[in-house]
Design a protein around this motif. Structure first.
Motif, short mmCIF file in Angstrom:
data_model
loop_
_atom_site.label_atom_id
_atom_site.label_comp_id
_atom_site.label_asym_id
_atom_site.label_seq_id
_atom_site.Cartn_x
_atom_site.Cartn_y
_atom_site.Cartn_z
N SER A 86 0.72 -1.65 -0.08
CA SER A 86 -0.33 -0.06 0.15
C SER A 86 0.78 1.50 -0.03
O SER A 86 0.05 1.77 -0.21
CB SER A 86 -1.04 -0.52 1.26
N GLY A 87 2.09 1.46 0.34
CA GLY A 87 3.47 2.50 0.42
C GLY A 87 2.51 3.15 1.27
O GLY A 87 2.88 4.56 1.77
N LEU A 88 2.06 2.34 2.49
CA LEU A 88 2.19 2.82 3.66
C LEU A 88 2.81 2.32 4.54
O LEU A 88 2.03 1.27 4.93
CB LEU A 88 0.67 3.08 4.11
N GLY A 107 -1.29 8.93 6.82
CA GLY A 107 -1.47 9.20 4.77
C GLY A 107 -1.90 9.61 4.22
O GLY A 107 -2.92 9.95 5.16
N GLU A 108 -2.31 9.82 3.46
CA GLU A 108 -3.13 10.37 2.31
C GLU A 108 -4.62 9.26 2.40
O GLU A 108 -4.08 7.97 2.49
CB GLU A 108 -2.22 10.74 1.07
N GLU A 110 -6.22 7.87 0.47
CA GLU A 110 -6.02 7.14 -0.87
C GLU A 110 -5.21 5.99 0.16
O GLU A 110 -5.67 4.32 -0.32
CB GLU A 110 -6.05 7.69 -1.82
N ARG A 111 -3.91 6.00 0.16
CA ARG A 111 -3.05 5.11 0.58
C ARG A 111 -3.61 4.40 2.22
O ARG A 111 -3.17 2.84 2.64
CB ARG A 111 -1.80 5.68 1.17
N ALA A 114 -6.18 2.60 0.38
CA ALA A 114 -5.11 0.83 -0.31
C ALA A 114 -4.81 -0.27 0.81
O ALA A 114 -4.85 -1.51 0.93
CB ALA A 114 -4.09 1.59 -0.61
N LEU A 115 -4.46 0.27 2.03
CA LEU A 115 -3.98 -0.44 2.94
C LEU A 115 -4.95 -1.87 3.57
O LEU A 115 -4.67 -2.49 3.49
CB LEU A 115 -3.78 -0.41 4.55
N ARG A 118 -5.42 -4.33 0.94
CA ARG A 118 -4.28 -5.53 1.23
C ARG A 118 -4.89 -5.97 2.48
O ARG A 118 -4.27 -7.52 2.41
CB ARG A 118 -3.19 -4.60 1.40
N THR A 237 -4.02 15.32 6.03
CA THR A 237 -3.33 13.17 5.85
C THR A 237 -4.14 12.54 7.19
O THR A 237 -4.84 13.51 7.81
CB THR A 237 -1.77 13.65 7.10
#
Length: 240
Positions: A86-88, A107-108, A110-111, A114-115, A118, A237
């Motif tokens: 997720s890039g988080l 985080g943002e 969107e992330r 996304a987590l 995942r 954030t």
């Protein structure tokens, strides 16, 4: 967490044990972590960890009465994999008890979303306890509010005992005492609420009351976005 990962299996086998992950790094096919184990029978927990097939290495770095600092290597770091995809990054320390991990991320939006996806893909069930906007402290107050606060601090209004009165602060800035009092109350409310929101053990009921909404059993989240309308906010954030 689903059955299979070592932390899920071992923590469920020893529900009284606490696992605090201090640092963790994911690799392509493995995860490396340093954790602190707290248990009545630390030896039994360590033995179960060494016997688990998902742990390729268990090294005890320090021991105490019911406490051990352990370095591990695992081939199934689900939480680290989810964070990487997720890039988080997951904030440390990470506490795990009886198969349940309490995860904090920033985080943002969107992330963060996304987590969650995942987690779903990896079979991790989760509930969102809180989602809130984290505001840049510099932008909490208007320029005028910052000027008044800094002046009050400089004149000793917040010293114990006070070195200046409300009237003296107002006269120094050339404003009415009533205006000074009302503005300082707004400043104090904003600063105190932001400080309380950042406390790690703040009861969730406080957030629900502030937002005027209930958190359902399905894991829905309240968004506590109350703030002064005057100051501009920085890019959003989110903390969950």
């Amino acid at each position: 967490m689903p059955d299979g990962p070592w932390i899920a299996d071992v923590s469920r086998a020893f529900p009284d044990a606490g696992f605090r992950v201090l640092t963790a790094v994911p690799d392509e096919s493995a995860g490396f972590a340093l954790l602190r184990l707290t248990a009545r029978d630390a030896d039994a927990v360590l033995a179960a960890m060494r016997d688990h097939e998902a742990l390729s290495k268990v090294s005890v770095m320090a021991r105490g009465d019911g406490v051990a600092t352990v370095r591990i290597e695992t081939n199934a770091p689900l939480l680290l994999v989810a964070a990487k995809r997720s890039g988080l990054p997951i904030e440390m320390p990470l506490d795990i008890e009886n198969g349940v991990a309490e995860v904090d991320v920033t985080g943002e939006h969107e992330r963060v979303a996304a987590l969650g996806k995942r987690f779903d893909e990896l079979g991790l069930e989760y509930e969102v306890e809180r989602v809130r906007q984290r505001v840049d402290p510099v932008r909490l107050l208007t320029d005028r509010q910052q000027e008044l606060l800094l002046t009050a601090v400089e004149l000793g209004y917040y010293d114990v005992p006070r070195r200046s009165t409300l009237t003296e602060v107002a006269d120094h800035l050339g404003i009415a005492k009533s205006t000074c009092s009302e503005t300082l109350q707004r400043v104090e409310r904003t600063v105190v609420r932001e400080f309380v929101d950042d406390l790690p053990n703040r009861p969730l009921e406080d957030d629900a009351d502030a937002a005027g909404a209930d958190t359902g059993a399905d894991g829905g989240a309240d968004l506590d976005a109350e703030s002064d309308a005057e100051p501009a906010t920085s890019p959003q954030t989110y903390h969950s």
